[in-house]
Design a protein around this motif. Structure first.
Motif, PDB file in Angstrom:
ATOM      1  N   TRP A 286      40.054  27.741   1.079  1.00 19.97           N
ATOM      2  CA  TRP A 286      40.260  28.771   2.030  1.00 19.97           C
ATOM      3  C   TRP A 286      39.476  28.321   3.225  1.00 19.97           C
ATOM      4  O   TRP A 286      38.538  27.751   3.288  1.00 19.97           O
ATOM      5  N   ALA A 288      37.241  29.754   6.270  1.00 21.26           N
ATOM      6  CA  ALA A 288      36.362  31.393   6.648  1.00 21.26           C
ATOM      7  C   ALA A 288      36.607  31.825   8.261  1.00 21.26           C
ATOM      8  O   ALA A 288      35.889  31.650   8.740  1.00 21.26           O
ATOM      9  N   ASP A 297      39.646  36.109   5.629  1.00 20.42           N
ATOM     10  CA  ASP A 297      39.837  34.803   5.238  1.00 20.42           C
ATOM     11  C   ASP A 297      41.125  34.467   5.068  1.00 20.42           C
ATOM     12  O   ASP A 297      42.005  34.900   4.347  1.00 20.42           O
TER      13      ASP A 297
END
Length: 551
Positions: A286, A288, A297
């Motif tokens: 992921w 942020a 996100d």
């Protein structure tokens, strides 16, 4: 005297007042001041609100500040008079000689007139059009072709180094659908339910079969791959050909597929991981982005190991920055408006400044109208209207001008009947006709032996002054168009200038009549006319529109 020259004169006047202790400016003397043409006649040649801006900072009533500055300016070369209006506006009248000199200066500058150093030293990547190679270029992409190319020309006129780039999307599901549509056409079957239709699909499928006669004997997965590889190349060649005929060529054609083959995605993820903006959760990787203003996100690498759509954006942006571009522009359609937030968060995640290192411009919808009815179908492309449809209807010049004439974030209706007419209600005809009319006058002058000469002190007629002031606006207009990313400002300026020229011509005879002797005023006015031709040609050139000698 141009507004820029007058601005410099005012700055010099302020500096002189500070140097002799008559004025105190805690923040220092500004490097430039705003100079505009007054809206009303009788208010001088130019106006400035500098006294309103600096009066309180100098501890003075703005009107008193203006009176002090006016006295200083009246001692400057080229200034005839300065009047104080209202709470502190300065209305400035320029000496005829100083104003008339502009005509000779413009002619001497030629094609460079209108240029500036506003973006000098900036390395700009301008990505526009970037339509998927699954069909002919549709009208929305054509808008960006006109606006994007004009913006590139304007940036170059203001000193930037510009690279025009086309992001060639040859990776993903839409390419697979395109290949399956071609294969179905070659096999005589209807297009897949999620596929592409239109005559062009049959044309390209037939061209692939002609190039690879054995393709239909191959196993279906292999045949589909042949149609994908050859079909995409053929379609993209058509897009490039159409754009070239539209006057738009790119410096770089960047293939999305290369991002995934070269390891660019992995490099981008590694960079973001070093910056502390990558994390892993639920088997996925992921970014942020929420900490940088996004609403949530974003997944970069899905749990199955495949890159999410954002992964390509990360890799592509980093690639551009590593190629040394200070500013990266991406021009997108209205349906991508919701994408801006995550892209700006991505920019910030790399440690860059959103809306500076990365800018996203949104282009709204374009509708074509003929006979008062919307034009929605293309014979060749099926459900979309294409670049070739537009050019066939009104020509390249009218198409480019019509698309660049409006703010790109405003939907527009293009009346094909209007833009095809050779009448004054057609904006591009009005501007081009003014240039052609001047070219005709210059030919007649040559036949009569009238040579343009600089006699600036003779250009004292009211309409000569109006024309000179209008000609002096080009550098400011070009600079504003670059700073605001608004090429339509150039088009609207040209239309205004054409009107000012026609009023000048109707009131000020340029060439001698009958047995009249050629005089200095004829030569001076011819210089003014030639300056007008230069400005019209330069402005049209910024829009990628021709400046015809005859019409």
């Amino acid at each position: 005297m141009t507004p820029e020259q007058l601005s410099a004169t005012i700055v010099d006047g302020l500096s002189a007042l500070v140097d002799k202790g008559a004025l105190t400016l805690p923040d220092g003397v500004p490097t430039e001041v705003t100079v505009e043409r007054p809206r009303r006649k009788g208010h001088g040649d130019y106006a400035t609100n500098v006294a309103l801006q600096l009066g309180k900072k100098a501890g003075m009533n703005p009107r008193a500040f203006g009176e002090l500055l006016a006295q200083q300016l009246e001692q400057s070369d080229g200034i005839a008079a300065v009047e104080i209006a209202g709470p502190g506006f300065l209305n400035i009248t320029v000496e005829a000689g100083a104003q008339g000199q502009l005509a000779a200066d413009i002619v001497a500058a030629g094609s460079s007139y209108g240029s500036s150093n506003a973006f000098a030293g900036e390395k700009i990547n301008l990505e526009f059009v970037s339509a998927n190679p699954t069909g002919p270029l549709h009208i929305g992409g054509v808008r960006w072709a006109a606006v994007g190319d004009a913006l590139g020309r304007i940036f170059e006129m203001t000193g930037a180094e510009v690279t025009r780039e086309y992001y060639f999307n040859d990776h993903g599901a839409q390419i697979d659908r395109f290949a399956r549509s071609l294969l179905a056409s070659a096999q005589g079957r209807p297009a897949p339910e999620d596929g592409y239709g239109g005559e062009y699909i049959h044309e390209i499928a037939a061209a692939v079969v002609e190039q690879r006669p054995d393709v239909l004997t191959l196993p279906e997965p292999d045949a589909q791959e042949v149609f994908r590889a050859l079909g995409v190349d053929m379609m993209f060649d058509e897009i490039k050909k159409s754009l070239h005929q539209f006057g738009v060529d790119f410096d770089v054609y960047f293939h999305e597929d290369e991002l995934h083959k070269s390891g660019a995605v992995e490099r981008a993820v590694a960079r973001l991981r070093e910056l502390g903006n990558i994390y892993e959760q639920d088997g996925a990787i992921w970014l942020a982005t929420e900490r940088f203003g996004d609403d949530k996100d974003r997944v970069v690498i899905k749990s199955d190991g495949k890159g999410a759509y954002l992964s390509g954006d990360l890799a592509y942006y980093l690639d551009k920055r590593e190629r040394g571009f200070d500013r990266c522009f991406i021009m997108l359609g209205a349906d991508h408006h919701g994408y801006v937030g995550r892209m700006m968060a991505m920019c910030a995640a790399f440690g860059d400044e959103p809306h500076v290192n990365l800018e996203i411009l949104i282009g709204q919808l374009v509708n074509l109208v003929r006979g008062g009815e919307p034009l929605r179908m293309s014979k060749r492309a099926g459900t979309v209207v294409t670049i070739d449809d537009l050019v066939d209807a009104i020509g390249v010049d009218a198409a480019r001008y019509a698309l660049a004439r409006y703010h790109s974030d405003s939907p527009i209706d293009i009346d094909l009947d209007l833009w095809a007419r050779a009448t004054n209600d057609n904006p591009v005809f009005t501007v081009q006709y003014a240039h052609a009319r001047i070219a005709s006058l210059l030919r007649n002058a040559a036949d009569l032996g009238v040579v343009a000469e600089s006699h600036p002190e003779l250009l004292t007629h009211e309409k000569e002054g109006e024309l000179l002031r209008a000609l002096g606006e080009l550098p400011r207009v070009v600079k504003a168009a670059a700073e605001l990313r608004e090429p339509h400002r150039v088009a609207r300026y040209l239309e205004e200038l054409a009107g000012v020229y026609h009023r000048f011509y109707d009131n000020c005879r340029v060439l001698p009549m009958g047995d009249e002797e050629i005089g200095e005023l004829h030569r001076a006015r011819l210089m003014l006319v030639e300056a007008n031709r230069v400005v019209l040609a330069n402005g049209l050139g910024l829009l990628g529109v021709s400046a015809p000698e005859r019409m």
